[in-house]
Design an enzyme around this catalytic site. Structure first.
Site, short mmCIF file in Angstrom:
data_model
loop_
_atom_site.label_atom_id
_atom_site.label_comp_id
_atom_site.label_asym_id
_atom_site.label_seq_id
_atom_site.Cartn_x
_atom_site.Cartn_y
_atom_site.Cartn_z
N ASP A 12 44.82 35.19 34.22
CA ASP A 12 45.84 34.95 35.24
C ASP A 12 47.18 34.64 34.57
OD1 ASP A 12 47.30 34.39 37.48
OD2 ASP A 12 46.27 32.50 37.96
N LYS A 71 53.60 32.70 34.89
CA LYS A 71 53.39 31.30 34.51
C LYS A 71 54.12 31.00 33.21
CE LYS A 71 48.62 30.79 36.25
NZ LYS A 71 48.82 29.73 37.25
N LYS A 87 35.56 33.81 42.45
CA LYS A 87 36.86 34.26 41.94
C LYS A 87 36.68 34.67 40.49
CE LYS A 87 41.55 32.70 40.72
NZ LYS A 87 42.59 31.66 40.89
N ARG A 119 43.08 33.60 46.12
CA ARG A 119 42.70 33.66 47.54
C ARG A 119 42.71 35.10 48.05
NH1 ARG A 119 47.61 29.71 48.83
NH2 ARG A 119 46.96 29.07 46.75
N ASP A 139 39.91 31.68 34.43
CA ASP A 139 40.14 31.87 35.86
C ASP A 139 39.06 32.74 36.53
OD1 ASP A 139 41.73 30.98 37.93
OD2 ASP A 139 43.14 32.64 37.83
#
Ligand code: BES
Ligand code: MN
Ligand code: ZN
Length: 499
Positions: free
Chosen positions: A267, A274, A262, A348, A285
């Protein structure tokens, strides 16, 4: 970058800045232990001063003594190795102690003369020492060479144990862990999909043919049907990439491992943004991709008899005007349609496309490495990564490799019961389920992509490194503040075991 040298002759004659010796025992009955017997004058001096110094044998506790008789070093760093009477505890204790001692020694040359029963322990000392010397000063205005240290390791194992080779391997591993740390620590305005790609291309170019790189840019990703990573990347002005980094050993009939990382270079959460506090560490990340890249390069340098292909899934998750929305449906590389529930569950999506691509090359196994879920950090804390998978043997192989690498991990289940939480009314699958069991449903989602063209499972393990990839606290043992490079050691141990 620290340099690692095998000590020649006796540590007592070493005349650099800091010499590291071990302390073993418990309570008041501690003694100093070295790789070889202490000189008489040294033993006598230590016996006299130790009681007044409250020296502890607690693993990685340190104390500093100036000008010790019988030794040529400017100062001695005493470091706790635990209570083991032999003065030669676990590799974990030695690794931590070596790192803590090198850090406590401050600047200048350092030599470690710690007791060790075998080559594995010698390697742990060497890797721990280089790990403890790590600094990230690229963006400090004042010149800082504190990381450029000469580290000497003394061993009395004798030539049969080939301490030279042990140290060479340790230096290679530690250098690549350091690269992974650097990538994670690099500020997110400077490290983005294209700049990450360029670093990997440079490293491959310098490998004199051992490594090959293939880059899918945003156009190739769109044309190739990589709807997961395209969707995540479309809210950023800095487009996504999938970088394939391959190492193929000379001998043909070797196992083939695919590593998928990943690589979210930042992010924000996307439009499901967030809160600021949760965003502060999100330059990390991409730690999975960093560890994958470092592992492939290290495997090549070590000449491991295993073909290793890394898939770096690089994107920036931003809430720009073209950003993905909750409710969007995207079509993944393998044809699966996915309903987007939460744009912050982006990892994901990029991994699933990377895994589908990896599956196309028919690997013997797929390992993905990802800072995937806060839920995994809640479950296992900041120092342990979670291991899930569709193959019990592979999952166990990973947790035992992690033990050998002193990178703690723990198995987590993928309960079939939770799969229905990913049912979607409009697409083949939703990418997010209930809040509870968040690490497991993320794993269940990925599991759908660990399949070959016939829909058969490919052995797959998922390493959720959200906790241990970035150390928000202070440095401890061989682990610095910030990026840790976790998983490189585990992956190399595992891959070496396959060859
Ligand atoms: N990158 C985060 C996970 C993370 C959290 C890594 C904390 C390191 C430290 C990931 O993309 C994320 O946002 N996950 C969400 C998933 C949720 C939206 C299903 C999370 O964990 O809250
Ligand atoms: Mn996220
Ligand atoms: Zn993320």
């Amino acid at each position: 970058m620290a340099s690692l040298i095998l000590g020649s002759r006796s540590y007592s004659a070493w005349s650099g800045r800091s010499l590291v010796l071990g302390v073993v025992g418990s309570g008041d009955t501690v003694s100093v232990q070295a790789s070889a017997a202490l000189p008489k004058a040294t033993a006598k001096h230590l016996e006299a001063v130790l009681p007044a110094l409250d020296v502890s044998a607690k693993v990685a506790a340190t104390a500093i003594l100036p000008a010790v008789p019988g030794l040529k070093a400017d100062k001695v760093v005493l470091v706790g190795l635990g209570s083991d009477e032999a003065g030669d505890g676990s590799t974990d204790a030695l690794r931590r102690a070596a790192g803590a001692a090198v850090r406590a020694a401050g600047t200048g040359s350092v030599a470690l003369a710690l007791p060790h029963a075998d080559e594995v322990r010698l390697g742990a000392i060497a890797e721990g020492a280089v790990g403890g010397a790590y600094t990230f000063t690229a963006h400090k205005s004042a010149a800082d060479e504190s990381g450029d240290r000469e580290i000497t390791v003394f061993s009395d194992l004798g030539r049969k144990a080939s301490p030279h080779d042990v140290l060479e391997r340790a230096a290679t591993v530690a250098r690549h862990v350091g690269w992974a740390r650097d990538l994670v620590n690099t500020p997110p305005n400077l490290l983005y999909p294209q700049s990450f790609t360029e670093q990997v291309q440079q490293v491959a170019k310098a490998s004199s043919g051992k490594l090959t790189v293939k880059v899918l840019d945003e156009k190739a990703l769109a044309e190739g049907g990589f709807g997961g990573i395209v969707g995540v990347g479309q809210g950023s002005t800095r487009p996504p990439r999938i970088v394939t980094l391959s190492y193929t050993p000379r001998s043909r009939k070797v196992p083939h491992v695919a590593l998928v990382g990943k690589g979210i270079t930042f992010d924000t959460g996307g439009v499901c943004i967030k809160p600021a506090a949760g965003m502060l560490t999100m330059k990390s990340d991409m730690a999975g991709a960093a560890s994958v890249a470092a592992t492939v390069v290290a495997a090549a340098e070590l000449g491991l008899p295993v073909a290793v292909t890394g898939y770096l899934c690089l994107a920036e998750n931003m809430p720009g005007g073209n950003a993905q929305r909750p409710g969007d449906v995207v079509t993944m590389r393998n044809g699966t349609t996915v309903e987007i529930i939460d744009t912050d569950a982006e990892g994901r999506m990029v991994l699933a496309d990377g895994m589908a691509l990896a599956a196309e090359s028919g690997p013997d196994e797929i390992l993905d490495v990802a800072t995937l879920t806060g839920a995994c950090v809640v479950a296992l804390g900041p120092k342990i990564f979670g291991v899930m998978g569709n193959d019990e043997n592979l999952r166990t192989a990973i947790t035992s490799a992690s033990e050998r690498a002193d990178e703690p991990s723990w198995p987590l289940p993928l309960p079939a019961d939770l799969r229905s939480g990913l049912d979607s009314a409009v697409a083949d699958i939703a990418h997010k389920g209930d809040r509870t069991g968040g690490a497991l449903t993320a794993g269940l989602f990925l599991q759908e992509f660990a399949k070959d063209a016939k829909g058969e499972n490919i052995p797959w393990a998922h390493l959720d490194i959200a906790g241990p990839s970035f150390n928000e606290g202070s440095a401890w043992g061989h682990v610095p503040k910030g990026g840790t490079g976790v998983a490189v050691g585990t992956l190399l141990e595992h891959i070496a075991g396959l060859g």
